[in-house]
Design a protein around this motif. Structure first.
Motif, PDB file in Angstrom:
ATOM      1  N   SER A   1      12.829  28.673  21.544  1.00 15.95           N
ATOM      2  CA  SER A   1      11.722  28.434  22.269  1.00 15.95           C
ATOM      3  C   SER A   1      12.643  28.071  23.417  1.00 15.95           C
ATOM      4  O   SER A   1      13.396  27.032  23.625  1.00 15.95           O
ATOM      5  N   THR A   2      12.251  28.885  24.683  1.00 16.85           N
ATOM      6  CA  THR A   2      13.088  28.442  25.873  1.00 16.85           C
ATOM      7  C   THR A   2      11.849  28.343  26.796  1.00 16.85           C
ATOM      8  O   THR A   2      11.082  29.127  27.214  1.00 16.85           O
ATOM      9  N   PHE A   3      11.785  26.963  27.468  1.00 17.82           N
ATOM     10  CA  PHE A   3      11.027  26.842  28.601  1.00 17.82           C
ATOM     11  C   PHE A   3      11.764  26.719  29.805  1.00 17.82           C
ATOM     12  O   PHE A   3      12.803  26.100  29.931  1.00 17.82           O
ATOM     13  N   ILE A   4      11.087  27.001  31.104  1.00 24.68           N
ATOM     14  CA  ILE A   4      11.828  26.820  32.243  1.00 24.68           C
ATOM     15  C   ILE A   4      10.733  26.299  33.132  1.00 24.68           C
ATOM     16  O   ILE A   4       9.414  26.567  33.297  1.00 24.68           O
TER      17      ILE A   4
ATOM     18  N   SER B   1      15.791  24.637  32.820  1.00 25.09           N
ATOM     19  CA  SER B   1      15.250  25.029  31.357  1.00 25.09           C
ATOM     20  C   SER B   1      15.894  24.337  30.321  1.00 25.09           C
ATOM     21  O   SER B   1      16.904  23.722  30.288  1.00 25.09           O
ATOM     22  N   ILE B   2      15.256  24.685  29.391  1.00 26.10           N
ATOM     23  CA  ILE B   2      15.736  24.119  28.173  1.00 26.10           C
ATOM     24  C   ILE B   2      15.252  24.871  26.793  1.00 26.10           C
ATOM     25  O   ILE B   2      14.299  25.615  26.780  1.00 26.10           O
ATOM     26  N   ALA B   3      16.412  25.157  25.836  1.00 24.18           N
ATOM     27  CA  ALA B   3      15.926  25.999  24.765  1.00 24.18           C
ATOM     28  C   ALA B   3      16.216  25.174  23.435  1.00 24.18           C
ATOM     29  O   ALA B   3      17.144  24.287  23.342  1.00 24.18           O
ATOM     30  N   VAL B   4      15.145  25.141  22.624  1.00 21.55           N
ATOM     31  CA  VAL B   4      15.299  24.294  21.267  1.00 21.55           C
ATOM     32  C   VAL B   4      14.646  25.189  20.251  1.00 21.55           C
ATOM     33  O   VAL B   4      13.851  26.279  20.342  1.00 21.55           O
ATOM     34  N   ASP B   5      14.904  24.847  19.005  1.00 26.89           N
ATOM     35  CA  ASP B   5      14.387  25.429  17.838  1.00 26.89           C
ATOM     36  C   ASP B   5      12.952  25.065  17.402  1.00 26.89           C
ATOM     37  O   ASP B   5      12.553  23.859  17.603  1.00 26.89           O
ATOM     38  N   THR B   6      12.170  25.945  16.993  1.00 21.97           N
ATOM     39  CA  THR B   6      10.945  25.771  16.851  1.00 21.97           C
ATOM     40  C   THR B   6      10.761  26.262  15.272  1.00 21.97           C
ATOM     41  O   THR B   6      11.175  27.277  15.001  1.00 21.97           O
ATOM     42  N   PRO B   7      10.549  25.156  14.303  1.00 21.39           N
ATOM     43  CA  PRO B   7      10.265  25.311  13.042  1.00 21.39           C
ATOM     44  C   PRO B   7       9.205  26.442  12.558  1.00 21.39           C
ATOM     45  O   PRO B   7       8.212  26.640  13.464  1.00 21.39           O
ATOM     46  N   PRO B   8       9.278  27.216  11.462  1.00 23.93           N
ATOM     47  CA  PRO B   8       8.117  27.978  11.064  1.00 23.93           C
ATOM     48  C   PRO B   8       6.781  27.240  10.782  1.00 23.93           C
ATOM     49  O   PRO B   8       6.624  25.967  10.471  1.00 23.93           O
ATOM     50  N   LYS B   9       5.694  28.231  11.339  1.00 22.32           N
ATOM     51  CA  LYS B   9       4.484  27.703  11.401  1.00 22.32           C
ATOM     52  C   LYS B   9       4.174  26.510  12.002  1.00 22.32           C
ATOM     53  O   LYS B   9       3.371  25.621  12.098  1.00 22.32           O
ATOM     54  N   ARG B  10       4.943  26.254  13.179  1.00 16.63           N
ATOM     55  CA  ARG B  10       4.935  25.293  14.105  1.00 16.63           C
ATOM     56  C   ARG B  10       4.832  25.878  15.547  1.00 16.63           C
ATOM     57  O   ARG B  10       5.350  26.531  15.936  1.00 16.63           O
ATOM     58  N   THR B  11       4.238  24.762  16.407  1.00 11.98           N
ATOM     59  CA  THR B  11       4.316  24.966  17.908  1.00 11.98           C
ATOM     60  C   THR B  11       5.309  24.084  18.633  1.00 11.98           C
ATOM     61  O   THR B  11       4.898  22.937  18.395  1.00 11.98           O
ATOM     62  N   THR B  12       6.360  24.347  19.353  1.00 15.86           N
ATOM     63  CA  THR B  12       7.029  23.360  20.288  1.00 15.86           C
ATOM     64  C   THR B  12       6.190  23.306  21.667  1.00 15.86           C
ATOM     65  O   THR B  12       6.079  24.186  22.166  1.00 15.86           O
TER      66      THR B  12
END
Length: 133
Positions: free
Chosen positions: A29-32, A77-88
């Protein structure tokens, strides 16, 4: 006079960003950030000195670098891993240090005014606050 160092609290700027991962794999997931705003000091009523004096006393006691205001800027910006079946979820803004202390005036005859308990939130750094749901 600083008495109790509290935690750091995030003051968001702009909307909260969210990315839902409905897959069975980890996704990125990348957020800006899409807003620019200043985050300043917040202090309860009754401060007997200036904000700059209060900041200097807190910095001296806790060995931190604070400022009266920080600017959270558009485009960070920041990029992080989003686990399966989850919302970041992510919110960009500034972290502020909470401090509780006493404030009073000392007069020329060495008497003091009534002591008041003051709580302040002083900018420490800009960054993202992230959580999963």
């Amino acid at each position: 006079m600083p008495k109790t160092r509290g935690g750091t609290y995030h003051k968001g700027v702009g909307p909260t960003h969210s990315n839902d991962n409905g897959t069975s794999r980890v996704t990125r997931s990348t957020f800006i950030s899409d807003a620019t705003d200043e985050v300043g000091v917040s202090v309860t009523a009754g401060l007997a000195s200036s904000v700059s004096v209060m900041i200097a006393e807190i910095e001296g006691k806790y060995e931190v670098n604070l400022t009266a205001k920080l600017t959270a800027r558009l485009g960070n910006s920041i990029a992080v891993d989003t686990p399966p079946k989850r919302t970041t979820n992510g919110k960009y803004g500034a972290y502020r240090l909470k401090n509780t202390g006493t404030s009073y005036k000392i007069y020329s005859n060495c008497k003091t005014s009534t002591k008041k308990t003051i709580t302040s939130y002083t900018p420490l750094k800009v960054g993202w606050y992230l959580w999963e749901s």
